[in-house]
Write a protein that holds these residues in place. Sequence first.
Motif, PDB file in Angstrom:
ATOM      1  N   THR A  28      -1.627  23.295 -41.163  1.00  0.00           N
ATOM      2  CA  THR A  28      -1.334  22.348 -40.099  1.00  0.00           C
ATOM      3  C   THR A  28      -1.962  22.789 -38.786  1.00  0.00           C
ATOM      4  OG1 THR A  28       0.428  21.281 -38.827  1.00  0.00           O
ATOM      5  CG2 THR A  28       0.839  23.532 -39.571  1.00  0.00           C
ATOM      6  N   VAL A  29      -2.452  21.814 -38.021  1.00  0.00           N
ATOM      7  CA  VAL A  29      -3.025  22.110 -36.708  1.00  0.00           C
ATOM      8  C   VAL A  29      -2.110  21.610 -35.602  1.00  0.00           C
ATOM      9  CG1 VAL A  29      -5.401  22.191 -37.525  1.00  0.00           C
ATOM     10  CG2 VAL A  29      -4.419  20.009 -36.750  1.00  0.00           C
ATOM     11  N   SER A  30      -0.858  21.361 -35.925  1.00  0.00           N
ATOM     12  CA  SER A  30       0.061  20.781 -34.935  1.00  0.00           C
ATOM     13  C   SER A  30       0.281  21.705 -33.740  1.00  0.00           C
ATOM     14  CB  SER A  30       1.409  20.455 -35.591  1.00  0.00           C
ATOM     15  OG  SER A  30       2.014  21.632 -36.094  1.00  0.00           O
ATOM     16  N   THR A  31       0.069  22.992 -33.915  1.00  0.00           N
ATOM     17  CA  THR A  31       0.245  23.927 -32.805  1.00  0.00           C
ATOM     18  C   THR A  31      -1.088  24.317 -32.168  1.00  0.00           C
ATOM     19  OG1 THR A  31       0.151  25.830 -34.290  1.00  0.00           O
ATOM     20  CG2 THR A  31       2.346  24.897 -33.824  1.00  0.00           C
ATOM     21  N   TYR A  32      -2.157  23.709 -32.638  1.00  0.00           N
ATOM     22  CA  TYR A  32      -3.493  24.001 -32.122  1.00  0.00           C
ATOM     23  C   TYR A  32      -3.875  23.010 -31.026  1.00  0.00           C
ATOM     24  CZ  TYR A  32      -4.659  26.836 -36.337  1.00  0.00           C
ATOM     25  OH  TYR A  32      -4.708  27.766 -37.330  1.00  0.00           O
ATOM     26  N   ALA A  33      -4.678  23.462 -30.097  1.00  0.00           N
ATOM     27  CA  ALA A  33      -5.462  22.530 -29.296  1.00  0.00           C
ATOM     28  C   ALA A  33      -6.653  22.101 -30.152  1.00  0.00           C
ATOM     29  CB  ALA A  33      -5.945  23.186 -28.010  1.00  0.00           C
ATOM     30  N   MET A  34      -7.059  20.857 -29.968  1.00  0.00           N
ATOM     31  CA  MET A  34      -8.197  20.334 -30.719  1.00  0.00           C
ATOM     32  C   MET A  34      -9.207  19.753 -29.733  1.00  0.00           C
ATOM     33  SD  MET A  34      -7.416  20.913 -33.883  1.00  0.00           S
ATOM     34  CE  MET A  34      -8.548  19.837 -34.790  1.00  0.00           C
TER      35      MET A  34
END
Length: 119
Positions: A28-34
């Motif tokens: 999951t990238v929910s905690t990433y900046a994109m």
Amino acid sequence: QVQLVESGGGLVQAGGSLSLSCAASGRTVSTYAMGWFRQAPGKEREFVGAISWSGTTLYEDSVKGRFTISRDNAKNTVYLQMNSLKPEDTAVYYCAAFPAGWNNPPSSWGQGTQVTVSS
């Protein structure tokens, strides 16, 4: 390792719109900046915009008011809505994942999707 796949590129006339997607897999990238970047022929890759894990956005000046970045954490996907497109927006568009925030190096890049704006 996060894998990123961009889609939605294509050919559009000046003044038109396109919506790009960046689907993440592997975790999951929910905690990433994109972030979104672009590279035009003969030019270096440049920053377009980014969205933090909390939804805060940041844009390069030339796209402010025309481009919008959003994210759907349930789909592990980030979007780039591009309106009022100009020929100078023609480029390969890439998304990137920033696990430690957009002020730090990205951990992953997508393969890119071509956007061509005709005059």
